[in-house]
Scaffold this motif. Sequence first.
Motif, PDB file in Angstrom:
ATOM      1  N   LYS A 733       0.860  -1.200   0.000  1.00 13.93           N
ATOM      2  CA  LYS A 733       0.000   0.000   0.000  1.00 13.93           C
ATOM      3  C   LYS A 733       0.887   1.238   0.000  1.00 13.93           C
ATOM      4  CE  LYS A 733      -2.097   1.476   3.842  1.00 13.93           C
ATOM      5  NZ  LYS A 733      -3.040   1.604   4.967  1.00 13.93           N
ATOM      6  N   ILE A 734       0.559   2.195  -0.876  1.00 15.46           N
ATOM      7  CA  ILE A 734       1.273   3.476  -0.879  1.00 15.46           C
ATOM      8  C   ILE A 734       0.278   4.571  -0.493  1.00 15.46           C
ATOM      9  CG2 ILE A 734       2.645   5.105  -2.221  1.00 15.46           C
ATOM     10  CD1 ILE A 734       3.486   2.865  -4.035  1.00 15.46           C
ATOM     11  N   VAL A 735       0.660   5.376   0.478  1.00 17.78           N
ATOM     12  CA  VAL A 735      -0.198   6.485   0.935  1.00 17.78           C
ATOM     13  C   VAL A 735       0.473   7.801   0.573  1.00 17.78           C
ATOM     14  CG1 VAL A 735      -1.367   7.548   2.904  1.00 17.78           C
ATOM     15  CG2 VAL A 735      -1.015   5.067   2.870  1.00 17.78           C
ATOM     16  N   VAL A 736      -0.249   8.643  -0.165  1.00 14.23           N
ATOM     17  CA  VAL A 736       0.250   9.978  -0.546  1.00 14.23           C
ATOM     18  C   VAL A 736      -0.463  11.003   0.333  1.00 14.23           C
ATOM     19  CG1 VAL A 736       0.529  11.630  -2.434  1.00 14.23           C
ATOM     20  CG2 VAL A 736       0.538   9.175  -2.934  1.00 14.23           C
ATOM     21  N   LEU A 755       3.975   4.029 -11.994  1.00 12.47           N
ATOM     22  CA  LEU A 755       3.817   2.611 -11.647  1.00 12.47           C
ATOM     23  C   LEU A 755       3.254   1.785 -12.806  1.00 12.47           C
ATOM     24  CD1 LEU A 755       2.333   3.083  -8.046  1.00 12.47           C
ATOM     25  CD2 LEU A 755       4.562   2.065  -8.548  1.00 12.47           C
ATOM     26  N   GLU A 756       2.421   2.437 -13.642  1.00  9.20           N
ATOM     27  CA  GLU A 756       1.779   1.726 -14.759  1.00  9.20           C
ATOM     28  C   GLU A 756       2.786   1.242 -15.815  1.00  9.20           C
ATOM     29  OE1 GLU A 756      -2.758   3.557 -14.925  1.00  9.20           O
ATOM     30  OE2 GLU A 756      -1.106   4.690 -15.834  1.00  9.20           O
ATOM     31  N   LYS A 757       4.008   1.760 -15.750  1.00 16.22           N
ATOM     32  CA  LYS A 757       5.029   1.343 -16.716  1.00 16.22           C
ATOM     33  C   LYS A 757       5.430  -0.124 -16.521  1.00 16.22           C
ATOM     34  CE  LYS A 757       6.710   6.007 -17.488  1.00 16.22           C
ATOM     35  NZ  LYS A 757       7.733   7.015 -17.195  1.00 16.22           N
ATOM     36  N   ASN A 758       5.154  -0.656 -15.316  1.00 18.72           N
ATOM     37  CA  ASN A 758       5.377  -2.089 -15.074  1.00 18.72           C
ATOM     38  C   ASN A 758       4.023  -2.785 -15.206  1.00 18.72           C
ATOM     39  OD1 ASN A 758       5.798  -4.681 -14.076  1.00 18.72           O
ATOM     40  ND2 ASN A 758       7.224  -4.004 -12.488  1.00 18.72           N
ATOM     41  N   ASN A 759       3.780  -3.429 -16.361  1.00 18.16           N
ATOM     42  CA  ASN A 759       2.450  -3.994 -16.624  1.00 18.16           C
ATOM     43  C   ASN A 759       2.175  -5.289 -15.852  1.00 18.16           C
ATOM     44  OD1 ASN A 759       4.026  -5.800 -18.016  1.00 18.16           O
ATOM     45  ND2 ASN A 759       3.395  -5.095 -20.056  1.00 18.16           N
ATOM     46  N   LYS A 760       3.152  -5.725 -15.028  1.00 14.41           N
ATOM     47  CA  LYS A 760       2.917  -6.929 -14.212  1.00 14.41           C
ATOM     48  C   LYS A 760       2.316  -6.579 -12.840  1.00 14.41           C
ATOM     49  CE  LYS A 760       6.343  -9.779 -16.494  1.00 14.41           C
ATOM     50  NZ  LYS A 760       7.637 -10.470 -16.406  1.00 14.41           N
ATOM     51  N   LEU A 761       2.215  -5.276 -12.575  1.00 11.57           N
ATOM     52  CA  LEU A 761       1.617  -4.830 -11.313  1.00 11.57           C
ATOM     53  C   LEU A 761       0.128  -4.565 -11.513  1.00 11.57           C
ATOM     54  CD1 LEU A 761       4.268  -2.240 -10.028  1.00 11.57           C
ATOM     55  CD2 LEU A 761       4.192  -4.697  -9.619  1.00 11.57           C
ATOM     56  N   ILE A 762      -0.695  -5.038 -10.564  1.00 10.47           N
ATOM     57  CA  ILE A 762      -2.129  -4.736 -10.581  1.00 10.47           C
ATOM     58  C   ILE A 762      -2.324  -3.547  -9.636  1.00 10.47           C
ATOM     59  CG2 ILE A 762      -4.441  -5.606 -10.055  1.00 10.47           C
ATOM     60  CD1 ILE A 762      -3.143  -8.469 -10.415  1.00 10.47           C
ATOM     61  N   LEU A 763      -2.854  -2.445 -10.151  1.00 12.35           N
ATOM     62  CA  LEU A 763      -2.990  -1.215  -9.361  1.00 12.35           C
ATOM     63  C   LEU A 763      -4.454  -0.944  -9.026  1.00 12.35           C
ATOM     64  CD1 LEU A 763      -0.540   1.085 -11.374  1.00 12.35           C
ATOM     65  CD2 LEU A 763      -0.010  -0.312  -9.380  1.00 12.35           C
ATOM     66  N   ILE A 782      -2.853   4.043  -2.980  1.00 11.80           N
ATOM     67  CA  ILE A 782      -2.723   3.170  -4.159  1.00 11.80           C
ATOM     68  C   ILE A 782      -2.329   1.793  -3.626  1.00 11.80           C
ATOM     69  CG2 ILE A 782      -1.427   2.684  -6.278  1.00 11.80           C
ATOM     70  CD1 ILE A 782      -0.890   5.728  -6.491  1.00 11.80           C
ATOM     71  N   TRP A 783      -3.113   0.782  -3.965  1.00 13.98           N
ATOM     72  CA  TRP A 783      -2.802  -0.592  -3.548  1.00 13.98           C
ATOM     73  C   TRP A 783      -2.205  -1.329  -4.739  1.00 13.98           C
ATOM     74  CZ3 TRP A 783      -4.374  -3.163   1.243  1.00 13.98           C
ATOM     75  CH2 TRP A 783      -4.874  -2.265   2.190  1.00 13.98           C
ATOM     76  N   ILE A 784      -1.083  -1.989  -4.490  1.00 15.53           N
ATOM     77  CA  ILE A 784      -0.377  -2.726  -5.557  1.00 15.53           C
ATOM     78  C   ILE A 784      -0.437  -4.220  -5.242  1.00 15.53           C
ATOM     79  CG2 ILE A 784       1.821  -3.038  -6.759  1.00 15.53           C
ATOM     80  CD1 ILE A 784       2.591  -0.199  -5.682  1.00 15.53           C
ATOM     81  N   SER A 813       7.593  18.435  -3.580  1.00 17.33           N
ATOM     82  CA  SER A 813       8.663  18.213  -2.595  1.00 17.33           C
ATOM     83  C   SER A 813       8.109  18.072  -1.173  1.00 17.33           C
ATOM     84  CB  SER A 813       9.687  19.340  -2.648  1.00 17.33           C
ATOM     85  OG  SER A 813       9.055  20.576  -2.397  1.00 17.33           O
ATOM     86  N   ASN A 814       6.983  18.720  -0.878  1.00 11.94           N
ATOM     87  CA  ASN A 814       6.415  18.640   0.478  1.00 11.94           C
ATOM     88  C   ASN A 814       5.429  17.488   0.640  1.00 11.94           C
ATOM     89  OD1 ASN A 814       7.848  20.828   1.441  1.00 11.94           O
ATOM     90  ND2 ASN A 814       6.328  22.309   0.715  1.00 11.94           N
ATOM     91  N   CYS A 815       5.269  16.688  -0.399  1.00  9.43           N
ATOM     92  CA  CYS A 815       4.385  15.513  -0.289  1.00  9.43           C
ATOM     93  C   CYS A 815       5.051  14.453   0.588  1.00  9.43           C
ATOM     94  CB  CYS A 815       4.141  14.892  -1.668  1.00  9.43           C
ATOM     95  SG  CYS A 815       2.662  15.512  -2.445  1.00  9.43           S
ATOM     96  N   VAL A 816       4.261  13.831   1.421  1.00  7.24           N
ATOM     97  CA  VAL A 816       4.745  12.680   2.198  1.00  7.24           C
ATOM     98  C   VAL A 816       4.214  11.429   1.515  1.00  7.24           C
ATOM     99  CG1 VAL A 816       4.625  11.480   4.419  1.00  7.24           C
ATOM    100  CG2 VAL A 816       4.835  13.972   4.363  1.00  7.24           C
ATOM    101  N   ILE A 817       5.098  10.525   1.129  1.00  8.07           N
ATOM    102  CA  ILE A 817       4.670   9.282   0.469  1.00  8.07           C
ATOM    103  C   ILE A 817       5.218   8.101   1.273  1.00  8.07           C
ATOM    104  CG2 ILE A 817       4.630   7.930  -1.660  1.00  8.07           C
ATOM    105  CD1 ILE A 817       5.066  10.504  -3.239  1.00  8.07           C
ATOM    106  N   ASN A 818       4.312   7.339   1.879  1.00  6.89           N
ATOM    107  CA  ASN A 818       4.699   6.194   2.714  1.00  6.89           C
ATOM    108  C   ASN A 818       4.424   4.883   1.986  1.00  6.89           C
ATOM    109  OD1 ASN A 818       5.392   7.877   4.853  1.00  6.89           O
ATOM    110  ND2 ASN A 818       3.318   7.867   5.682  1.00  6.89           N
ATOM    111  N   ILE A 819       5.370   3.949   2.106  1.00  9.41           N
ATOM    112  CA  ILE A 819       5.198   2.614   1.524  1.00  9.41           C
ATOM    113  C   ILE A 819       4.947   1.632   2.670  1.00  9.41           C
ATOM    114  CG2 ILE A 819       6.287   0.771   0.169  1.00  9.41           C
ATOM    115  CD1 ILE A 819       8.072   2.957  -1.106  1.00  9.41           C
ATOM    116  N   ASP A 820       3.857   0.897   2.594  1.00  8.88           N
ATOM    117  CA  ASP A 820       3.512  -0.096   3.624  1.00  8.88           C
ATOM    118  C   ASP A 820       3.491  -1.482   2.975  1.00  8.88           C
ATOM    119  OD1 ASP A 820       2.612  -1.499   5.780  1.00  8.88           O
ATOM    120  OD2 ASP A 820       0.727  -0.410   6.027  1.00  8.88           O
ATOM    121  N   VAL A 821       4.498  -2.289   3.292  1.00 11.25           N
ATOM    122  CA  VAL A 821       4.601  -3.647   2.739  1.00 11.25           C
ATOM    123  C   VAL A 821       3.792  -4.598   3.621  1.00 11.25           C
ATOM    124  CG1 VAL A 821       6.213  -5.509   2.134  1.00 11.25           C
ATOM    125  CG2 VAL A 821       6.891  -3.120   1.831  1.00 11.25           C
ATOM    126  N   ASP A 822       3.024  -5.484   3.006  1.00 11.23           N
ATOM    127  CA  ASP A 822       2.127  -6.414   3.728  1.00 11.23           C
ATOM    128  C   ASP A 822       1.198  -5.646   4.672  1.00 11.23           C
ATOM    129  OD1 ASP A 822       3.614  -8.392   2.477  1.00 11.23           O
ATOM    130  OD2 ASP A 822       4.908  -8.738   4.213  1.00 11.23           O
TER     131      ASP A 822
END
Length: 824
Positions: A733-736, A755-763, A782-784, A813-822
């Motif tokens: 999960k990615i949170v913007v 992210l869409e450039k990798n067509n093996k990912l379901i977004l 965005i859930w991957i 630049s002031n955006c916070v983008i967090n990646i949450d694995v599992d």
Amino acid sequence: MSDLYAEVILPLPLHDAFTYQVPGHLESDIAEGKRVVVQFGQKKLYSALVTALSSKKPENIDVKKIYEVLDEQPVVLSKNIKLWRWIAKYYCCTLGDVFKAALPGGLKLESKSKVFAVDDGTEAELTEKEQLLLQQIGSENSTVDELQKKLRNDFSYPVLKSLFKKNCIQIEEKINARYKPKTETFVKLHPEIENKKILNNKLNDLQRAKKQQALLLHFCEKINAFKKDVLLSVSKKELLDGTGFTPAILKELVKKKLVIQFQKQVSRIEEETENSQVSINLLNKHQEKALTEIQASFEKKQVTLIHGITASGKTEIYIHLIDEILKSGKQALYLVPEIALTTQIVRRLKNVFGKKVGIYHSKLSSQERVEIWDKVLQFQTKPENGYQVILGARSAIFMPFSKLGLVIVDEEHENSFKQFDPAPRYNARDMAVILGLQNNAKVLLGSATPSFETYYNAVNGKYGLVNLKKRHTNVELPETLVADVKKAYKRRQMHSVLSPELYELMQGAAEKNEQSILFQNRRGYSPFVECFTCGWIPKCKNCDVSLTYHKYKKRLTCHYCGYSQQMPDSCDNCGSNEIKTRGFGTEKIEDELKPLFPNASLARMDLDTARSKTALEKIIQNLESRKTDILIGTQMVTKGLDFEHVSVVGILNADNLLNFPDFRAHERAFQLILQVSGRAGRKNNRGKVVIQTSQPEHPLLNLIISQDYTSVFKAQMEERKLFRYPPFFRLIKIVVKHKNQQTVDRAAIQLKQFLEKNNKLILLGPEYPLVSRIQLWYQKEIWIKFDKSLHLDNTKDFIIDCVSKTKHLPDNSNCVINIDVDPM
């Protein structure tokens, strides 16, 4: 000029390690796992951790020098750093994030840390430099920066650390959360009484004050005055308790300069007086069989799952396994979802293993956490002084074990094992498996309702699987009834929030002097209030949620950011005074039940009543000692509590659990209802459970009634395979986040395009979550989803690269983008 260079990590969200030169005079002191003081940036100083030493100088870099080495012995082992690197890589965070999360606050120093003196009255022997620094700190708080400016060349980090170890100072990591040391009044002889002769003369002088003379004699006996095994002081409480002597008599001895009273800092860590007080309970034949199967499974598998129904006696099996590990000279880690709710386990472990057991969790003070950390480290060199068993919440996964032999994760399905914010967003259950693999230690996962991912690994042979299907006392599992509240409301049969079935059972339990537990997963009086004229609902000014009404405070409160306001007398929209509460929380249920059960003693267990550990222990003790007849609680009541006389359990609103918009909703509903049901009829008679719902025909309820875990698991696995969810697909999960909604919308779309450039990912998404704004920050998710056959590290590197590109776009630049694995 020294040719030795140290690679260090800083407690900052930075991916890289940094190289510093080791001055010649520090070469003999420096080692991997020790903390050093380094300058980072223009002025700021930090305590960094040495991860490697090398004689190779980095090319084309102006290398700064290390200021000082803080530790005589490493505070972190190389195997800890290996785990940290794994966490940083797997959970897409920085090594600095892991360092910050892993080390107790007292071991992290930076130039903005505040320092203040503590007078503990011990008159510790101080060096000249220590005295100078202590005088400079004085009664006023100073930052490390300020002390450096005042003392210049006389300032020293090792001296600061030495004063911290001697309990002469406290280091405060957060300015708004000052740690107050626990102190107690102690009594010692006045320094003028230098020998036995002077003491006898003083005693003779007290001939006319018999009580004072008796107290002084009693005090001298207590401290064994002027004998070889002399105690310097005794606590005032110990001196006076049960003696008949009053504080006033002691005060007179102080006035006459015979004794001195002083404040001494005492450890909050309760030590046992003996190594073992209680023998280990014998297991019944079902537990014996399960224990043998676990041992056999450990011969072949590193990880084993024990799937034992509620009240089957899993804790006793854990104790037998810990005992075996301790006899082999190794250490054990026992993880529980919430330390505050495990009073019973703490008591049991300490009774059996005494001083060998340490407890570690985030509610301990900085000083206590450092103390426990040191005692775990000590086990490597002085096993008799160190902790061999650690009972802890998820943060205990970072402890510096040197000889780990066993990791137990109790209630492994619990969400509390997942760290949500800040990074690293790790799952302690999964980390326990990695910790076991890295230390060649066995890992035992235990639950009555295992997470589907764990059970999938067990049935597919990745983990060992042991079943325990009999309750410890052979009492049957509780009888479960489904109550149709929709029908009961129509027929006007409801007793406030209780269906007729639940009301009758509670009445019966009260007549038999038995106890009841009611589960409602909402605290407060009511989830929201509404104007009955125009439909206006008061909302939080910082978050997109309605405010919860708390009657005892007469305030509306936001459970996300803490904002609160007075309950309005009239509607802000139309001016009407028809403001009514809607729905019910635990506080309202308690209010409504008082007239229904006038002779019963009621208690609540939620975040409002159990904010402190002592308050929670009191609630549990009152239920154990039968001072409480009816307990109303949130999820807290579901977590591993064992009460002998609870015969009725009521789930007041199952619909909230069944209809939650999440692919894990049915799994969680099944786990939660089964866990809370397991509190009924644990020792003597069969308990009864009532599930209140407006959907009595829901297919999951039949499986809950029959406690058919396997059928629920199989049905959910088919759905998850079809819709590509774990355990068949990986999930990230990615949170913007941003305070401007348009910025969030734009950045989220830009990120998706990368992210869409990798067509093996379901977004999936970007979409706003249920609560789209928290503490003024708008957020989109965005859930991957991606197949397990994809190379995990390469996929994560691609995702991190997309996040980096998005942040470097104009106005992001002031955006916070967090990646949450599992994500959970």
